[in-house]
Scaffold this active site. Structure first.
Site, PDB file in Angstrom:
ATOM      1  N   ARG A  72     -17.799  -7.300 -26.955  1.00  0.00           N
ATOM      2  CA  ARG A  72     -16.768  -6.260 -27.074  1.00  0.00           C
ATOM      3  C   ARG A  72     -16.241  -6.158 -28.500  1.00  0.00           C
ATOM      4  NH1 ARG A  72     -11.809  -4.862 -28.879  1.00  0.00           N
ATOM      5  NH2 ARG A  72     -11.048  -6.955 -28.411  1.00  0.00           N
ATOM      6  N   ASP A  73     -15.495  -7.165 -28.920  1.00  0.00           N
ATOM      7  CA  ASP A  73     -14.863  -7.139 -30.239  1.00  0.00           C
ATOM      8  C   ASP A  73     -15.913  -7.095 -31.345  1.00  0.00           C
ATOM      9  OD1 ASP A  73     -12.845  -7.209 -32.078  1.00  0.00           O
ATOM     10  OD2 ASP A  73     -12.340  -9.308 -31.825  1.00  0.00           O
ATOM     11  N   HIS A  99      -7.279 -16.952 -32.238  1.00  0.00           N
ATOM     12  CA  HIS A  99      -8.308 -15.939 -32.537  1.00  0.00           C
ATOM     13  C   HIS A  99      -8.280 -15.737 -34.057  1.00  0.00           C
ATOM     14  CE1 HIS A  99     -10.519 -12.063 -31.426  1.00  0.00           C
ATOM     15  NE2 HIS A  99     -10.283 -11.925 -32.724  1.00  0.00           N
ATOM     16  N   CYS A 152     -14.303  -6.742 -40.395  1.00  0.00           N
ATOM     17  CA  CYS A 152     -12.843  -6.637 -40.428  1.00  0.00           C
ATOM     18  C   CYS A 152     -12.493  -5.239 -40.926  1.00  0.00           C
ATOM     19  CB  CYS A 152     -12.247  -7.692 -41.357  1.00  0.00           C
ATOM     20  SG  CYS A 152     -10.473  -7.552 -41.460  1.00  0.00           S
ATOM     21  N   ASN A 171     -14.869 -11.608 -37.169  1.00  0.00           N
ATOM     22  CA  ASN A 171     -14.824 -12.732 -36.241  1.00  0.00           C
ATOM     23  C   ASN A 171     -15.575 -13.953 -36.762  1.00  0.00           C
ATOM     24  OD1 ASN A 171     -13.419 -11.451 -34.015  1.00  0.00           O
ATOM     25  ND2 ASN A 171     -15.214 -10.142 -33.863  1.00  0.00           N
ATOM     26  N   HIS A 220      -9.974 -14.787 -37.735  1.00  0.00           N
ATOM     27  CA  HIS A 220     -11.022 -14.046 -38.446  1.00  0.00           C
ATOM     28  C   HIS A 220     -11.406 -14.799 -39.715  1.00  0.00           C
ATOM     29  CE1 HIS A 220     -10.846  -9.785 -36.533  1.00  0.00           C
ATOM     30  NE2 HIS A 220     -10.892 -10.744 -35.634  1.00  0.00           N
TER      31      HIS A 220
END
Length: 302
Positions: free
Chosen positions: A15-16, A207, A240, A249, A209
């Site tokens: 997804r992300d 979470h 990003c 990520n 990055h």
């Protein structure tokens, strides 16, 4: 302080990771990726996003993906749901968990969705109630918890406030996200402790990055505080959106390699994840953004 013995890794690549890809990725390919990841041992995979296809065209096949995956017992298949329309689609597609989101930065909230943090979270009340009524897990993401592209520093009180609001909506899990990757290890403990004061530590996740190459160091700093849930993306999928050309990520392979080295149990087979990372990267026509993944793959070739 001793580090946790065991952690849960939430895989967000399908997804992300894939949502910002310019080329359309078929539902079949997404399904294959999700199945490879669950066969590696991930017990929580963010597989879909039920947003308007006008805004995120890549996620238009989310219903098809959710219906086509080979469901593994005990695995939580999550979907992002920004509103009731999204929630209803996620429910119909069989999502086990829905994800709502809000920023810890007032400037980010105003700039992105034209309303205050408090208003943005209030909008999710209906979704939260529906999730509870339908016995679906509810997860929330707190974006910009470590810094904002518009206002810079984010006060700890803002993080506490947002976590408290999500707790009051009945969230089962809350992600503390470094959306633009600006955190460094010394920033991690104060932010996580602000969240811990408002919510059960077992339900908080990191979470991070990797925009500035700090994600693994920040994860280690979170382990020291006692956080046991982390998000990562196979092959480092996902750029990003606020830093041109930067990675977003943190790669699942890199996180797993570090956990293995620390003797922390994940229940995930790193070799299968490396295969999945190489598989999706080949289909996207580029190299995986995972140092550990690429090194292991290269070593196999001898």
């Amino acid at each position: 302080m001793s580090l946790p013995k065991k952690v849960k890794i939430v895989e967000v690549g399908p997804r992300d990771g894939l949502q910002n890809e310019k080329e359309t990725i078929s539902a079949e390919l997404k399904i294959e990726l999700v199945n490879r990841l669950t066969s590696a041992g991930f017990v929580n995979v963010e597989a879909a996003s039920f947003v308007s296809p006008k805004w995120v065209p890549q996620m238009a096949t989310s219903g098809e993906v959710m219906r086509g995956i080979a469901r593994k017992p005990g695995v939580i298949y999550s979907a992002l749901t920004p509103n009731m329309k999204g929630f209803e689609a996620a429910l119909e597609a069989g999502a086990d968990e829905v994800v709502i989101f809000g920023a810890a930065s007032e400037a980010f909230s105003q700039k992105n969705i034209n309303c205050s943090i408090a208003e943005s979270i209030e909008r999710f009340r209906e979704v939260a109630l529906a999730a509870k009524q339908n016995n679906i897990r509810l997860r929330a993401a707190v974006s910009c918890a470590f810094g904002c592209p518009y206002q810079g520093e984010v006060p700890l009180s803002s993080v506490s406030d947002v976590v408290g609001r999500f707790r009051d909506l009945g969230c089962d899990e809350i992600d503390i996200a470094d959306t633009i990757g600006v955190a460094t290890p010394n920033k991690v403990a104060p932010v996580m402790q602000a969240a811990i004061r408002e919510f059960n530590i077992d339900g908080l996740s990191g979470h991070f990055h990797d925009t500035y190459g700090q994600a693994l160091a920040n994860i280690y700093a979170s382990l020291e505080v006692g956080i046991t849930i982390y998000h990562s993306s196979v092959a480092g999928l996902g750029g990003c959106p606020y830093a041109k050309g930067a990675t977003g990520n943190v790669a699942s392979e890199d996180v797993l390699y570090m956990m293995q080295g620390l003797g922390i149990e994940t229940g995930i087979d790193l070799d299968i994840v490396v295969d999945a990372g190489q598989f999706i990267s080949q289909h996207l026509g580029r190299k995986a953004v995972s140092r550990a993944g690429n090194a292991i793959a290269a070593k196999r070739l001898g």
